[in-house]
Design a protein around this motif. Structure first.
Motif, PDB file in Angstrom:
ATOM      1  N   ASN A 157      35.262  34.542  51.527  1.00 39.08           N
ATOM      2  CA  ASN A 157      35.976  35.689  51.867  1.00 39.08           C
ATOM      3  C   ASN A 157      37.198  36.401  51.301  1.00 39.08           C
ATOM      4  OD1 ASN A 157      36.686  37.659  53.865  1.00 39.08           O
ATOM      5  ND2 ASN A 157      37.915  36.779  55.095  1.00 39.08           N
ATOM      6  N   GLY A 158      37.083  37.570  50.841  1.00 37.83           N
ATOM      7  CA  GLY A 158      38.229  38.267  49.776  1.00 37.83           C
ATOM      8  C   GLY A 158      38.115  38.025  48.173  1.00 37.83           C
ATOM      9  N   VAL A 159      37.064  37.300  48.401  1.00 42.26           N
ATOM     10  CA  VAL A 159      36.388  37.521  46.737  1.00 42.26           C
ATOM     11  C   VAL A 159      35.090  38.293  46.025  1.00 42.26           C
ATOM     12  CG1 VAL A 159      35.537  35.488  44.725  1.00 42.26           C
ATOM     13  CG2 VAL A 159      37.727  34.739  47.005  1.00 42.26           C
ATOM     14  N   MET A 160      35.999  38.935  45.722  1.00 40.98           N
ATOM     15  CA  MET A 160      34.303  39.699  45.154  1.00 40.98           C
ATOM     16  C   MET A 160      34.458  40.115  44.076  1.00 40.98           C
ATOM     17  SD  MET A 160      34.970  44.157  46.259  1.00 40.98           S
ATOM     18  CE  MET A 160      33.251  45.280  44.963  1.00 40.98           C
ATOM     19  N   PRO A 161      32.946  39.663  43.293  1.00 38.00           N
ATOM     20  CA  PRO A 161      32.149  40.249  42.421  1.00 38.00           C
ATOM     21  C   PRO A 161      32.030  41.306  42.120  1.00 38.00           C
ATOM     22  CG  PRO A 161      31.496  38.143  43.331  1.00 38.00           C
ATOM     23  CD  PRO A 161      31.967  38.321  43.970  1.00 38.00           C
ATOM     24  N   GLN A 162      32.517  42.042  41.197  1.00 36.26           N
ATOM     25  CA  GLN A 162      32.464  43.306  41.168  1.00 36.26           C
ATOM     26  C   GLN A 162      32.200  43.649  39.498  1.00 36.26           C
ATOM     27  OE1 GLN A 162      32.936  46.013  42.825  1.00 36.26           O
ATOM     28  NE2 GLN A 162      32.456  47.383  40.665  1.00 36.26           N
ATOM     29  N   LEU A 163      30.341  44.779  39.828  1.00 37.36           N
ATOM     30  CA  LEU A 163      30.077  44.762  38.360  1.00 37.36           C
ATOM     31  C   LEU A 163      30.961  46.292  38.080  1.00 37.36           C
ATOM     32  CD1 LEU A 163      26.476  43.898  39.537  1.00 37.36           C
ATOM     33  CD2 LEU A 163      27.864  43.166  38.012  1.00 37.36           C
ATOM     34  N   ASN A 164      31.051  46.754  37.117  1.00 36.67           N
ATOM     35  CA  ASN A 164      32.139  47.299  36.311  1.00 36.67           C
ATOM     36  C   ASN A 164      31.124  48.268  35.631  1.00 36.67           C
ATOM     37  OD1 ASN A 164      34.271  46.501  37.746  1.00 36.67           O
ATOM     38  ND2 ASN A 164      34.663  45.232  35.852  1.00 36.67           N
ATOM     39  N   CYS A 165      29.904  48.348  34.931  1.00 33.63           N
ATOM     40  CA  CYS A 165      29.617  48.850  34.503  1.00 33.63           C
ATOM     41  C   CYS A 165      27.602  48.991  34.739  1.00 33.63           C
ATOM     42  CB  CYS A 165      29.217  48.484  32.549  1.00 33.63           C
ATOM     43  SG  CYS A 165      28.086  49.226  31.526  1.00 33.63           S
ATOM     44  N   ASN A 166      27.109  49.985  35.037  1.00 36.55           N
ATOM     45  CA  ASN A 166      26.153  50.478  35.464  1.00 36.55           C
ATOM     46  C   ASN A 166      24.660  49.721  34.133  1.00 36.55           C
ATOM     47  OD1 ASN A 166      25.673  50.134  38.162  1.00 36.55           O
ATOM     48  ND2 ASN A 166      26.546  53.081  37.903  1.00 36.55           N
ATOM     49  N   VAL A 167      25.260  49.833  33.169  1.00 35.77           N
ATOM     50  CA  VAL A 167      24.434  49.948  32.161  1.00 35.77           C
ATOM     51  C   VAL A 167      23.973  48.044  31.287  1.00 35.77           C
ATOM     52  CG1 VAL A 167      23.155  50.328  29.879  1.00 35.77           C
ATOM     53  CG2 VAL A 167      24.275  51.694  31.541  1.00 35.77           C
ATOM     54  N   CYS A 168      25.365  47.753  31.203  1.00 35.60           N
ATOM     55  CA  CYS A 168      25.522  46.501  30.628  1.00 35.60           C
ATOM     56  C   CYS A 168      26.330  45.843  31.534  1.00 35.60           C
ATOM     57  CB  CYS A 168      26.721  46.270  29.433  1.00 35.60           C
ATOM     58  SG  CYS A 168      28.069  46.898  29.993  1.00 35.60           S
ATOM     59  N   ASN A 169      26.204  45.782  32.532  1.00 34.44           N
ATOM     60  CA  ASN A 169      25.766  44.656  34.064  1.00 34.44           C
ATOM     61  C   ASN A 169      27.424  43.772  33.591  1.00 34.44           C
ATOM     62  OD1 ASN A 169      23.050  44.647  35.819  1.00 34.44           O
ATOM     63  ND2 ASN A 169      24.384  46.286  35.903  1.00 34.44           N
ATOM     64  N   THR A 170      28.209  44.297  32.927  1.00 35.35           N
ATOM     65  CA  THR A 170      30.024  43.396  33.009  1.00 35.35           C
ATOM     66  C   THR A 170      30.611  43.806  33.900  1.00 35.35           C
ATOM     67  OG1 THR A 170      30.090  43.236  30.005  1.00 35.35           O
ATOM     68  CG2 THR A 170      31.581  43.070  31.534  1.00 35.35           C
ATOM     69  N   GLY A 171      31.234  42.895  34.405  1.00 36.14           N
ATOM     70  CA  GLY A 171      31.936  42.620  35.557  1.00 36.14           C
ATOM     71  C   GLY A 171      32.863  41.703  35.807  1.00 36.14           C
ATOM     72  N   ASP A 172      33.438  41.106  36.645  1.00 34.32           N
ATOM     73  CA  ASP A 172      35.239  40.764  37.183  1.00 34.32           C
ATOM     74  C   ASP A 172      35.044  40.611  38.217  1.00 34.32           C
ATOM     75  OD1 ASP A 172      35.767  42.685  37.945  1.00 34.32           O
ATOM     76  OD2 ASP A 172      37.562  43.323  36.758  1.00 34.32           O
ATOM     77  N   GLY A 209      41.335  42.051  46.271  1.00 34.60           N
ATOM     78  CA  GLY A 209      41.395  43.629  45.597  1.00 34.60           C
ATOM     79  C   GLY A 209      42.397  43.282  44.417  1.00 34.60           C
ATOM     80  N   MET A 210      42.241  42.254  43.469  1.00 32.98           N
ATOM     81  CA  MET A 210      42.573  42.441  42.384  1.00 32.98           C
ATOM     82  C   MET A 210      42.478  42.198  41.544  1.00 32.98           C
ATOM     83  SD  MET A 210      45.968  43.451  43.040  1.00 32.98           S
ATOM     84  CE  MET A 210      46.690  43.500  41.594  1.00 32.98           C
ATOM     85  N   GLU A 211      42.107  42.939  39.853  1.00 33.13           N
ATOM     86  CA  GLU A 211      40.845  43.074  38.748  1.00 33.13           C
ATOM     87  C   GLU A 211      40.899  42.092  38.872  1.00 33.13           C
ATOM     88  OE1 GLU A 211      44.011  44.783  39.265  1.00 33.13           O
ATOM     89  OE2 GLU A 211      42.992  46.773  38.578  1.00 33.13           O
ATOM     90  N   GLY A 212      40.377  42.052  37.657  1.00 23.40           N
ATOM     91  CA  GLY A 212      39.288  40.395  37.256  1.00 23.40           C
ATOM     92  C   GLY A 212      40.569  39.615  36.284  1.00 23.40           C
ATOM     93  N   PRO A 213      41.492  40.286  35.195  1.00 24.59           N
ATOM     94  CA  PRO A 213      42.166  39.412  34.757  1.00 24.59           C
ATOM     95  C   PRO A 213      43.952  39.023  35.349  1.00 24.59           C
ATOM     96  CG  PRO A 213      41.961  42.201  33.914  1.00 24.59           C
ATOM     97  CD  PRO A 213      41.390  41.929  35.231  1.00 24.59           C
TER      98      PRO A 213
END
Length: 744
Positions: A148-163, A168-172
């Motif tokens: 809970n509170g940890v979200m693998p987020q896909l950031n690109c619909n073509v290459c499927n790179t994510g973080d 709610g804070m981004e991968g970096p």
């Protein structure tokens, strides 16, 4: 007459008491600790008592034969058949063994030293292989989404790179560690977790909130520490293979070998997906084609006095692409058929060595080399990053109540790419970044009483560009009894400038990266309040874990997607940013074979700039997870898992017809497992059983090179090709089937 009745009543009472027997004993765990409030149930008398603070209990029951069970939250129930005789006392002691969900597991991430989870002043969440096997995934990147509170987020619909987003804070802002060693880079949440063989993972520990006072830069939003198995305790052979109806193939295996005083654990993961799917009919692949191999080898060495010595290495290679259905490698980098193609090679080394001294002095080191060869249409991204890390620390029990940790660390980063991140101000000269970052840290853990514990820490780092960076933290734990624990903490975090810009380019592939100023290090200030309540009851065992958090960020590096749809403009925030919210986890274990786990989070992530409140992209205010497990007869079991999300803000273009916020959605999975002898299991099920896929994905897929943007007839709004509008996978419902072997 009244006297006769009273006399009969007294005689009956005396007879009943004389016909009763007594059962007494003590309930402990396998480490000898008393389990206060453990539930003792007698059937069919339907009598329940709870053990006292020393683990002792006493039950009075009529003469007869009974079933006596001892239960405690997250421990395996022990049942005994007993015969009670009138007027006698029967002694029955219990030793309970922790299960995979045990809240008293040993953790190290919060304080850099081993301690039980309940004793840690820093809240630590744990995910074990038994837990993420309830929904098999090809990588830990997806598996951590069960927290809970940890979200693998896909950031690109073509290459499927994510973080990976934490609160709610981004991968970096998320630091990835393997066995406590930072695999540090802005891409660590992508490649640090992709391809780690699941068969070599002991557990994953997650700390939410800044931890820079111990771990330095990158640990602003939280930590994910992958603890690998000890080679001595790992099975000789284990393996897991599954495939899906979409054509995904995943193979995972590990083997243990002993050579003299050394023991090796070798793990291999192979994932392949080579089936083009375009179920939304936009002529683009719904999911990237992938071919990935990862090899992990860990050695431990037997030394005098059980001193620690371990060495590990991992190699990852991945070839993935997404794009138009007719694309192949012949079109890589061309402007005729659009594709996004990424070749990744990565080498990691980690090691620990305890010095042969009477004092507990440890040295640790890690190194990673990352090479990226990517094309996003006609936009190349070529980058190499090397990160070396070494630290030494002294773990000293100063007094019975004070435990001291003192250490020094050095991180050195070399980074080079073909973007403005490593160019001179006029863009004429390539200037690779070489960033040394030395640091000193100290931590004192003060056990004031058996109910009160205080932890204070401080770290000093020095960056050539930004000077001294100070990172203090303090944490307090109050446990009035074993059923209630309150934790409060305050800490700071920081992140020096380290733009590994593949994640930027991956957002669009068509946008130009602009760095508008000399960037300053980011800072964060975080407060957490955590409450844990354990309730052993007759029909169930309940655990509630609730946390309130607040983080305040300054100098936050912001990507401006709105000013110009063809650019991403990076600069320090002229204002501040906030991440705040509440998270609750509830776990229920019944006295029949049903276990329930559910969590919900409310997160408000925004920034204030020029008196405007701007909501964070890809950060839903509401999210949660759920797990239900039921054991069936004949070694069958059923697991239902899933995640749900509320609306999240998405990057849209001016006059965009797509809504700025995503809808509420849920992805749920079901799995059936049959266990055989000797550790063999067969499993099958469905992923995304509700068949949810986003309604919108790519914008103008018919013109990926933006050759007709200015066509007033076919494009009156001036839309450009865009891949960043993404909030969920485009994979719909799919079946999976697998087999695993893991002897105990």
């Amino acid at each position: 007459m009244k006297k006769i009745i009273l006399l009969l009543f007294i005689n009956m009472s005396v007879y009943a008491q004389n016909s009763n027997g007594t059962v007494s004993g003590i309930v402990k765990d396998n480490k000898g600790a008393a389990l206060e409030a453990a539930a003792l149930n007698v059937y069919p008398a339907n009598t329940t008592v709870f053990a006292d603070s020393t683990g002792h209990y006493t039950i009075s029951v009529p003469e007869g034969s009974y079933t006596l069970s001892a239960e405690y939250f997250s421990y395996a129930t022990v049942t005994k058949s007993i015969t009670v005789k009138a007027g006698e006392t029967l002694t029955q002691n219990f030793i309970l063994i922790a299960t995979e969900n045990n809240l008293d597991e040993v953790v190290i991430t919060g304080t850099m030293k081993e301690m039980s989870r309940s004793a840690s002043p820093v809240p630590v969440e744990i995910i074990t292989p038994k837990l993420f096997k309830k929904n098999p995934t090809p990588s830990l990147f997806e598996a951590v989404g069960m927290i809970n509170g940890v979200m693998p987020q896909l950031n690109c619909n073509v290459c499927n790179t994510g973080d990976i987003h934490i609160n709610g804070m981004e991968g970096p802002y998320t630091m990835i560690l393997i066995d406590g060693m930072p695999i540090v880079s802005a891409l660590s949440t992508v490649y640090g977790l992709s391809g780690i063989p699941n068969s070599i993972v002991e557990r994953i520990e997650v700390v939410k909130g800044p931890a820079s006072s111990l771990y330095g830069s990158e640990a602003m939003g939280g930590l994910i520490n992958v603890i690998t198995k000890s080679p001595e305790k790992a099975p000789v052979v284990s393996a897991d293979y599954f495939m899906t109806s979409w054509g995904e193939l995943n193979f995972d295996a590990a083997t243990r070998t002993k050579v003299g005083k050394a023991t090796s654990l070798l793990g291999v993961n192979y994932f392949n997906y080579n089936v083009k799917a375009d179920k939304n009919h936009d002529n683009f692949t719904d999911v990237t084609q992938q071919n990935r191999v990862s090899i992990f080898n860990k050695w431990s060495f037997k030394r005098k006095d059980n001193r620690v010595a371990a060495l590990g290495a991992r190699y990852v290679y991945e070839d993935r692409w997404g794009g138009e259905m007719q694309w192949n490698k012949h079109f890589r980098g061309s402007d005729s058929i659009y594709g996004e193609s990424i070749y990744t090679s990565r080498i990691e080394l980690i090691g620990t060595y305890q010095l042969p001294t009477t004092e507990k002095i440890f040295t640790q080191y890690s190194y990673n080399w990352h090479n990226q060869n990517s094309w996003y249409g006609t936009t190349p991204y070529m980058a190499t990053q090397q990160v070396g890390f070494a630290q030494a620390y002294w773990d000293k029990q100063l007094t019975p109540t004070h435990s001291l940790l003192v250490g020094a660390a050095l991180r050195y980063t070399h980074y080079d790419d073909n973007t403005p991140a490593t160019a001179s101000e006029d863009g004429s000269v390539n200037k690779p970044q070489n960033t040394p970052l030395p640091g000193l840290f100290v931590q004192d853990e003060w056990t004031m009483t058996n109910k009160h514990k205080l932890l204070a820490g401080y770290r000093f780092d020095y960056d050539n560009n930004h000077g001294a960076v100070h990172s203090p933290r303090v944490a307090y734990k109050f446990s009035p009894d074993v059923q209630n624990t309150l934790r409060a903490s305050f800490g700071t975090g920081f992140r020096v400038v380290n733009l590994f810009t593949e994640d930027h380019a991956a957002l669009t592939g068509a946008r130009q990266v602009i760095i508008s100023e000399s960037l300053k290090p980011e800072r964060s200030y975080n407060g957490n309040l955590n409450y844990v309540w354990k309730l052993p009851a007759k029909p169930f065992l309940l655990n509630v874990d609730a946390t309130a958090f607040y983080s305040y960020f300054t100098n936050k590096i912001i990507g401006d997607f709105d000013s110009d749809p063809t650019k991403i403009i990076y600069s320090n925030l002229n204002g501040y940013a906030v991440s705040r919210g509440l998270a609750t986890n509830i776990e229920l274990m019944f006295n029949f074979p049903l276990k329930l786990m559910t969590g919900a989070s409310y997160t408000d992530v925004y920034r204030m700039e020029d008196a405007q409140r701007i909501q964070q992209l890809h950060a839903p205010k509401w999210s949660g997870n759920f797990i239900a497990s039921y054991s069936l007869p004949n070694n069958y079991s059923m697991d239902i898992t899933g995640n749900w999300y509320g609306p999240m803000r998405l990057p849209v273009q001016p006059n965009d017809y797509r809504p700025e916020y995503s809808p509420w959605f849920c992805t749920a999975n079901i799995q059936f497992t049959k266990k055989f002898d000797y550790g063999l299991e067969l499993y099958a099920g469905f992923k995304n059983i509700f068949d949810f896929v986003p309604k919108y994905s790519l914008l103008r897929p018919e013109d990926p090179f933006n050759q007709h943007v200015n066509d007033p007839v076919n494009n009156p709004n001036g839309y450009t090709f865009d891949t960043a509008y993404n909030y969920a996978s485009l994979q719909g419902r799919r079946m999976f089937l697998g087999i695993r072997y893991s002897p105990m």
